[in-house]
Design a protein around this motif. Structure first.
Motif, PDB file in Angstrom:
ATOM      1  N   GLN A  61       0.824  -1.205   0.000  1.00  0.00           N
ATOM      2  CA  GLN A  61       0.000   0.000   0.000  1.00  0.00           C
ATOM      3  C   GLN A  61       0.855   1.251   0.000  1.00  0.00           C
ATOM      4  O   GLN A  61       0.549   2.240  -0.668  1.00  0.00           O
ATOM      5  CB  GLN A  61      -0.920  -0.007   1.214  1.00  0.00           C
ATOM      6  CG  GLN A  61      -1.975  -1.092   1.140  1.00  0.00           C
ATOM      7  CD  GLN A  61      -2.320  -1.639   2.506  1.00  0.00           C
ATOM      8  OE1 GLN A  61      -2.120  -0.981   3.516  1.00  0.00           O
ATOM      9  NE2 GLN A  61      -2.834  -2.841   2.527  1.00  0.00           N
ATOM     10  N   MET A  62       1.941   1.198   0.768  1.00  0.00           N
ATOM     11  CA  MET A  62       2.852   2.345   0.782  1.00  0.00           C
ATOM     12  C   MET A  62       3.450   2.556  -0.608  1.00  0.00           C
ATOM     13  O   MET A  62       3.569   3.689  -1.081  1.00  0.00           O
ATOM     14  CB  MET A  62       3.983   2.103   1.792  1.00  0.00           C
ATOM     15  CG  MET A  62       3.533   2.059   3.240  1.00  0.00           C
ATOM     16  SD  MET A  62       2.843   3.643   3.772  1.00  0.00           S
ATOM     17  CE  MET A  62       2.289   3.217   5.427  1.00  0.00           C
TER      18      MET A  62
ATOM     19  N   THR B  29       1.180   4.403  -2.828  1.00  0.00           N
ATOM     20  CA  THR B  29       1.127   5.850  -2.599  1.00  0.00           C
ATOM     21  C   THR B  29       2.344   6.542  -3.216  1.00  0.00           C
ATOM     22  O   THR B  29       2.278   7.712  -3.550  1.00  0.00           O
ATOM     23  CB  THR B  29       1.093   6.199  -1.092  1.00  0.00           C
ATOM     24  OG1 THR B  29       2.363   5.865  -0.509  1.00  0.00           O
ATOM     25  CG2 THR B  29      -0.014   5.445  -0.380  1.00  0.00           C
ATOM     26  N   GLN B  30       3.427   5.798  -3.351  1.00  0.00           N
ATOM     27  CA  GLN B  30       4.638   6.399  -3.902  1.00  0.00           C
ATOM     28  C   GLN B  30       4.571   6.573  -5.414  1.00  0.00           C
ATOM     29  O   GLN B  30       5.474   7.129  -6.023  1.00  0.00           O
ATOM     30  CB  GLN B  30       5.862   5.562  -3.510  1.00  0.00           C
ATOM     31  CG  GLN B  30       6.096   5.519  -2.001  1.00  0.00           C
ATOM     32  CD  GLN B  30       6.086   6.909  -1.391  1.00  0.00           C
ATOM     33  OE1 GLN B  30       6.972   7.709  -1.643  1.00  0.00           O
ATOM     34  NE2 GLN B  30       5.057   7.215  -0.593  1.00  0.00           N
TER      35      GLN B  30
ATOM     36  N   ARG C 198       2.048   8.121  -6.626  1.00  0.00           N
ATOM     37  CA  ARG C 198       1.244   9.342  -6.792  1.00  0.00           C
ATOM     38  C   ARG C 198       2.139  10.542  -7.054  1.00  0.00           C
ATOM     39  O   ARG C 198       3.320  10.528  -6.751  1.00  0.00           O
ATOM     40  CB  ARG C 198       0.438   9.609  -5.512  1.00  0.00           C
ATOM     41  CG  ARG C 198      -0.548   8.533  -5.168  1.00  0.00           C
ATOM     42  CD  ARG C 198      -1.088   8.828  -3.781  1.00  0.00           C
ATOM     43  NE  ARG C 198      -1.931   7.738  -3.326  1.00  0.00           N
ATOM     44  CZ  ARG C 198      -2.299   7.588  -2.054  1.00  0.00           C
ATOM     45  NH1 ARG C 198      -1.882   8.452  -1.153  1.00  0.00           N
ATOM     46  NH2 ARG C 198      -3.073   6.602  -1.711  1.00  0.00           N
TER      47      ARG C 198
ATOM     48  N   LYS D  89       3.747  12.415  -2.919  1.00  0.00           N
ATOM     49  CA  LYS D  89       4.106  11.147  -2.282  1.00  0.00           C
ATOM     50  C   LYS D  89       3.964  11.194  -0.762  1.00  0.00           C
ATOM     51  O   LYS D  89       4.002  10.184  -0.099  1.00  0.00           O
ATOM     52  CB  LYS D  89       5.551  10.787  -2.633  1.00  0.00           C
ATOM     53  CG  LYS D  89       5.768  10.575  -4.130  1.00  0.00           C
ATOM     54  CD  LYS D  89       7.191  10.163  -4.406  1.00  0.00           C
ATOM     55  CE  LYS D  89       7.367   9.680  -5.834  1.00  0.00           C
ATOM     56  NZ  LYS D  89       7.022  10.707  -6.847  1.00  0.00           N
TER      57      LYS D  89
ATOM     58  N   LEU E   1       2.569  11.371   2.925  1.00  0.00           N
ATOM     59  CA  LEU E   1       1.366  11.063   3.697  1.00  0.00           C
ATOM     60  C   LEU E   1       1.459  11.767   5.041  1.00  0.00           C
ATOM     61  O   LEU E   1       2.548  11.934   5.581  1.00  0.00           O
ATOM     62  CB  LEU E   1       1.264   9.545   3.925  1.00  0.00           C
ATOM     63  CG  LEU E   1       1.256   8.672   2.678  1.00  0.00           C
ATOM     64  CD1 LEU E   1       1.330   7.205   3.065  1.00  0.00           C
ATOM     65  CD2 LEU E   1       0.011   8.944   1.866  1.00  0.00           C
TER      66      LEU E   1
ATOM     67  N   ARG F 227       8.426  10.676   4.042  1.00  0.00           N
ATOM     68  CA  ARG F 227       7.226  10.453   3.233  1.00  0.00           C
ATOM     69  C   ARG F 227       5.996  10.253   4.121  1.00  0.00           C
ATOM     70  O   ARG F 227       4.872  10.382   3.679  1.00  0.00           O
ATOM     71  CB  ARG F 227       7.418   9.226   2.343  1.00  0.00           C
ATOM     72  CG  ARG F 227       8.521   9.390   1.306  1.00  0.00           C
ATOM     73  CD  ARG F 227       8.023   9.980   0.009  1.00  0.00           C
ATOM     74  NE  ARG F 227       9.117  10.447  -0.824  1.00  0.00           N
ATOM     75  CZ  ARG F 227       9.781   9.691  -1.692  1.00  0.00           C
ATOM     76  NH1 ARG F 227       9.461   8.435  -1.847  1.00  0.00           N
ATOM     77  NH2 ARG F 227      10.754  10.206  -2.409  1.00  0.00           N
TER      78      ARG F 227
ATOM     79  N   VAL G 189      -4.806   4.145   4.472  1.00  0.00           N
ATOM     80  CA  VAL G 189      -3.534   4.491   3.853  1.00  0.00           C
ATOM     81  C   VAL G 189      -3.706   4.679   2.356  1.00  0.00           C
ATOM     82  O   VAL G 189      -3.111   5.551   1.762  1.00  0.00           O
ATOM     83  CB  VAL G 189      -2.484   3.402   4.139  1.00  0.00           C
ATOM     84  CG1 VAL G 189      -1.232   3.649   3.317  1.00  0.00           C
ATOM     85  CG2 VAL G 189      -2.158   3.385   5.622  1.00  0.00           C
ATOM     86  N   ARG G 190      -4.560   3.873   1.778  1.00  0.00           N
ATOM     87  CA  ARG G 190      -4.632   3.949   0.318  1.00  0.00           C
ATOM     88  C   ARG G 190      -5.757   4.858  -0.193  1.00  0.00           C
ATOM     89  O   ARG G 190      -6.001   4.934  -1.379  1.00  0.00           O
ATOM     90  CB  ARG G 190      -4.760   2.549  -0.272  1.00  0.00           C
ATOM     91  CG  ARG G 190      -6.033   1.819   0.105  1.00  0.00           C
ATOM     92  CD  ARG G 190      -6.202   0.646  -0.823  1.00  0.00           C
ATOM     93  NE  ARG G 190      -5.448  -0.516  -0.364  1.00  0.00           N
ATOM     94  CZ  ARG G 190      -5.430  -1.657  -1.032  1.00  0.00           C
ATOM     95  NH1 ARG G 190      -6.045  -1.769  -2.171  1.00  0.00           N
ATOM     96  NH2 ARG G 190      -4.773  -2.693  -0.555  1.00  0.00           N
TER      97      ARG G 190
ATOM     98  N   GLU H  51      -6.443  10.862  -3.123  1.00  0.00           N
ATOM     99  CA  GLU H  51      -5.502  11.115  -4.215  1.00  0.00           C
ATOM    100  C   GLU H  51      -5.581  10.134  -5.397  1.00  0.00           C
ATOM    101  O   GLU H  51      -5.866   8.963  -5.250  1.00  0.00           O
ATOM    102  CB  GLU H  51      -4.073  11.169  -3.674  1.00  0.00           C
ATOM    103  CG  GLU H  51      -3.800  12.592  -3.257  1.00  0.00           C
ATOM    104  CD  GLU H  51      -2.873  12.686  -2.074  1.00  0.00           C
ATOM    105  OE1 GLU H  51      -1.833  13.282  -2.228  1.00  0.00           O
ATOM    106  OE2 GLU H  51      -3.252  12.177  -1.010  1.00  0.00           O
TER     107      GLU H  51
ATOM    108  N   ARG I  38      -4.051   8.022  -8.470  1.00  0.00           N
ATOM    109  CA  ARG I  38      -2.782   7.383  -8.825  1.00  0.00           C
ATOM    110  C   ARG I  38      -2.373   7.900 -10.204  1.00  0.00           C
ATOM    111  O   ARG I  38      -3.082   7.755 -11.176  1.00  0.00           O
ATOM    112  CB  ARG I  38      -2.950   5.876  -8.849  1.00  0.00           C
ATOM    113  CG  ARG I  38      -3.394   5.356  -7.490  1.00  0.00           C
ATOM    114  CD  ARG I  38      -3.606   3.871  -7.534  1.00  0.00           C
ATOM    115  NE  ARG I  38      -2.335   3.166  -7.441  1.00  0.00           N
ATOM    116  CZ  ARG I  38      -2.264   1.830  -7.491  1.00  0.00           C
ATOM    117  NH1 ARG I  38      -3.333   1.102  -7.690  1.00  0.00           N
ATOM    118  NH2 ARG I  38      -1.109   1.239  -7.369  1.00  0.00           N
TER     119      ARG I  38
END
Lengths: 433, 350
Positions: free
Chosen positions: B24-25, B28-29, B31, B34, B36, B65, B341-342, B345, B347
């Motif tokens: 999941q992290m 996000t990276q 995006r 990045k 959070l 991050r 977390v996800r 935002e 992707r």
């Protein structure tokens, strides 16, 4: 001098009897002992032993008085039941001259809690290169008979041979710290399953055994006495057993910690368990116990090695090697050897008093409990149990591996040539100088 | 999870949770933005007693991050014989309010001591201690292996999956390697089979107790078709007498244990090549192997950030209802947290 009547004591764990201590000697036993004016020490059920003799104590003075002094270390010795200790040579300056050994001997005499016999260094500065003036130390007031570079191994075979030969002139003995230096560079713990897991550099058993094997053969070749310090491996016990069967004049020592503790304890990275030679496996511990039980190992020596807090309050790799032991040795021996039926109290007297006194050529220590003998005595309550609290001990350091552990036995009284250094489990202040 | 000191600290469920959280992290990276807000207001200290620019930067990036404040404390050379002790350093950091201490130390067990001596209340993350452990390296290796070898070679979702049935060969200086120790434990926990390959001098006495097979012959092991080959760094100085004399020459080492084009060709098509870095090109791995399409070495570095984000997140925010300073995280449990977390935002680089 106060006269003491020990009532109902069991010499060497045998039948109860009364013991009269007067004028520095055992004055009477049994019915004869009842004498008016004596201070009575209730000793019903207590075991009476000859005063304990340690061949392996680090008193740290001169040089590391932050860890221990002769005064604090001999207080600890008296509380542990000892009437004589051998002070190892790795002081600063090193005990490698007559002057330094006489200084330590005088400090011991002035402290008065037990006899202090300095061990002389085998080589100058413990460097392993040239012999120290062994004869001068032997002929000094300290009358040194035990020589050792303990902490370091006399690894050069020629130097070891010369030392073994040289000390014959004054009936000395070389006490070897058996550790092949190349095989133990950077070593942190016993090499085996646990070191592989923990990622600590290993101290292999063979590094001890190779030196023990070499030295017993050297002793045979030159016809000298050899004493091997702190046997820690099953292989070392086997080699000494073989050497004795062959008639070689070798004696050997086990420490309380190598009789009781294993390398599993290192898993928590607690530096209290860091010691040299390292704690070994359960199989090694069993072999050392067996060796002590069958007489292969002659003595229990404490290797009492005090260190200041900062040398243990750190990560494993930065910590000093060594653990205290004077005030727990007898209890550990009782727990692992006596209470398990492997040694009798008479055997304890042999391995903790008679044999070490003989190896150190002490004449007034390790004597039978008999009328006319010097009253160096230790009275033990084997039924007592206590939890080890290092902060409450007399040693100036707290690095006991038995901290928090309940152990059997308690030293009730210690007599040094008829004078009580310990009564009711406490030091007798003020009378000893 | 209070600390992460050893790969052995993780059971199967925890290990898979870290890998899933890392996935999941990683998402996000991809995006555009990045960062959070998860660890806003929390302080992460990178306490490095040993040089390791790569690991430090990876942890630093991961913490930033997550919006944590990062303090880099380089204490090289000040620990053992002179200067400040580990204890005093730890007390200082505690006084400054460190929520997590990421420690790299040359002494095996130093993170364990830091976590258990009462010198700090923060979470302790082992970033490599002596020859002992490097758990986040093992986690990023496992994450990389799962991406490539589980779930149809990365085409299907591997969430919740372990590494059952995967065969990994770990090749090189096992004796001195914390990476090997952590990987053997974690891969075993995840159900993989491990074969250690090294010259006998570089295998520890006591290895028989490890949950791994040992071989002295790399070609034999490659012929069995492992799914992955993990090459370990070999220090050239180990060959000298002063360094222990573990092998006769670099050339002889390379002949026996180096991964080159010929050996690469022995591997099955799906197999991947890993290396924790930094590589000794020409010693344990040739340029052909290091730069081949099946080498996932650069990807390991990227995955390292995601895995370390996951570890910091789980230690400082995950499943700990007593702290509650972080934002954007539900208190309802792991499933909820993962969802949070996800969220939000778009992707961008999906």
């Amino acid at each position: 001098m106060t006269t003491y009547l020990l009532t109902g004591a069991r010499p060497l764990g045998g039948d109860p009897t009364d013991v009269l201590v007067a004028d520095g000697v055992v004055a009477a036993l049994g019915a004869d002992a009842r004498r008016a004016g004596a201070q009575v020490v209730e000793a019903d059920g207590l075991v009476l032993l000859p005063g304990l003799v340690d061949l392996h104590t680090h008193l740290r003075e001169p040089g590391r008085e932050d860890a221990e002094t002769v005064e604090s270390g001999t207080r600890a010795a008296a509380l542990g039941g000892f009437t004589a200790v051998h002070a190892m040579a790795n002081t600063t300056p090193t005990q490698d001259t007559a002057g330094v050994v006489e200084q330590v001997w005088r400090l011991g005499r002035d402290a008065g809690w037990c006899d202090v016999h300095p061990v002389g260094a085998v080589t100058v500065g413990l460097e392993g290169e040239r012999l120290a003036e062994l004869s001068a130390m032997a002929r000094s007031a300290a009358a040194v008979r035990v020589f050792s570079d303990d902490g370091k191994c006399v690894h050069d075979p020629v130097v070891m041979r010369r030392a073994l030969e040289y000390v014959k002139a004054f009936d000395g003995v070389v006490a070897q710290h058996a550790q092949e230096p190349r095989l133990t560079e950077g070593a942190q713990m016993h090499e085996g399953v646990v070191s592989a897991e923990l990622g600590l550099t290993g101290w292999p058993a063979v590094a001890e055994e190779a030196v023990v094997a070499r030295d017993v053969l050297l002793a045979e070749h030159v016809g000298s006495r050899l004493h091997v310090l702190h046997l820690s491996t099953a292989g070392s016990v086997d080699i000494v057993r073989w050497a004795k069967a062959r008639g070689i004049a070798v004696t050997a020592e086990a420490t309380p910690h190598h009789l009781a503790l294993t390398d599993d304890l290192v898993r928590g990275y607690d530096p209290r368990f860091k010691v040299n030679p390292p704690l070994r496996t359960a199989e090694d511990v069993e072999a050392v116990r067996q060796g002590l039980a069958d007489g292969t190992i002659d003595v229990v020596g404490t290797d009492h090695a005090p260190h200041p807090r900062e040398d243990k309050d750190c990560e494993w790799g930065a910590a000093a090697f060594g653990m205290t032991g004077l005030e727990t040795a007898l209890s550990v021996v009782q727990e692992v050897m006596v209470d398990t039926g492997r040694l009798t109290w008479a055997d304890v007297a042999r391995v903790m008093s008679t044999a070490p006194a003989h190896i150190g050529r002490l004449t007034g220590q390790g004597r039978p409990i008999a009328v006319g003998e010097p009253a160096n005595l230790t009275l033990v309550d084997p039924a007592a149990r206590r939890v080890v609290v290092p902060e409450e001990q007399a040693t100036a350091s707290v690095n006991s591996p038995f901290a928090g552990r309940e152990l059997p036995g308690r030293v009730v009284a210690t007599f040094l040539r008829g004078r009580a250094t310990v009564l009711d489990g406490a030091l007798v202040e003020g009378t000893h100088r | 999870m209070r600390h992460l000191l050893s790969a052995a600290d993780l059971d199967l469920g925890e290990a898979v949770l870290v890998l899933d959280t890392a996935a999941q992290m990683a998402a996000t990276q991809a995006r555009e933005i990045k960062k959070l807000p998860t660890l806003r207001g929390r302080t992460v200290v990178n306490l490095f007693f040993e040089d390791s620019t790569r690991t430090r930067i990876s942890f630093e990036t991961a913490a930033k991050r997550l919006s944590a404040d990062v303090i880099n404390f380089s204490a090289k050379g000040s620990s053992v014989s002179k200067g400040e002790s580990l204890k005093d350093t730890a007390l200082t950091l505690q006084a400054m309010g460190a929520d997590a201490v990421v420690i790299r130390h040359q002494a095996s067990g130093a993170p364990h001591t830091l976590a258990h001596a009462g010198w700090t209340h923060g979470a302790v993350v082992n970033a490599g201690d002596g020859m002992h452990q490097h758990p986040t390296q093992a986690l990023l290796d496992a994450y990389t292996l799962r991406r490539h070898l589980v779930g149809d070679g990365g085409r299907a979702d591997a969430t919740g999956r372990d590494l059952a049935g995967v065969h990994v060969a770990i090749v090189g200086d096992v004796l001195h390697s914390r990476v090997a120790r952590s990987n053997v434990q974690l891969l075993r926990t995840l159900g993989a089979r491990v074969t250690l390959v090294a010259p006998p001098t570089l295998v520890p006495v006591g290895v028989h107790a490890w949950p791994a097979e040992v071989s002295y012959d790399l070609d034999d092991v490659l012929a069995t078709g492992p799914d992955a080959v993990m090459m370990l760094r070999v220090q050239r100085e180990r060959m000298s007498s002063a360094g222990g004399g573990f092998f006769p020459s670099p050339l002889e080492y390379t002949r026996g244990y180096g991964l080159d084009a010929r050996r690469l060709a022995l591997l099955p098509d799906h197999a991947v090549v890993l290396h924790p870095g930094p590589m000794n090109r020409g010693l344990e791995i040739s340029a052909d192997a290091a730069d081949s399409p099946r080498a996932v070495i650069v990807e390991q570095v990227a995955n390292g950030v995601a895995v370390r984000m996951a570890v910091l997140y789980l230690l400082l925010a995950g499943g700990d209802t007593t702290r509650g300073r972080d934002e954007g995280t539900s208190r309802a449990g792991d499933g909820q947290e993962r969802t949070d977390v996800r969220t939000d935002e778009t992707r961008v680089h999906a």
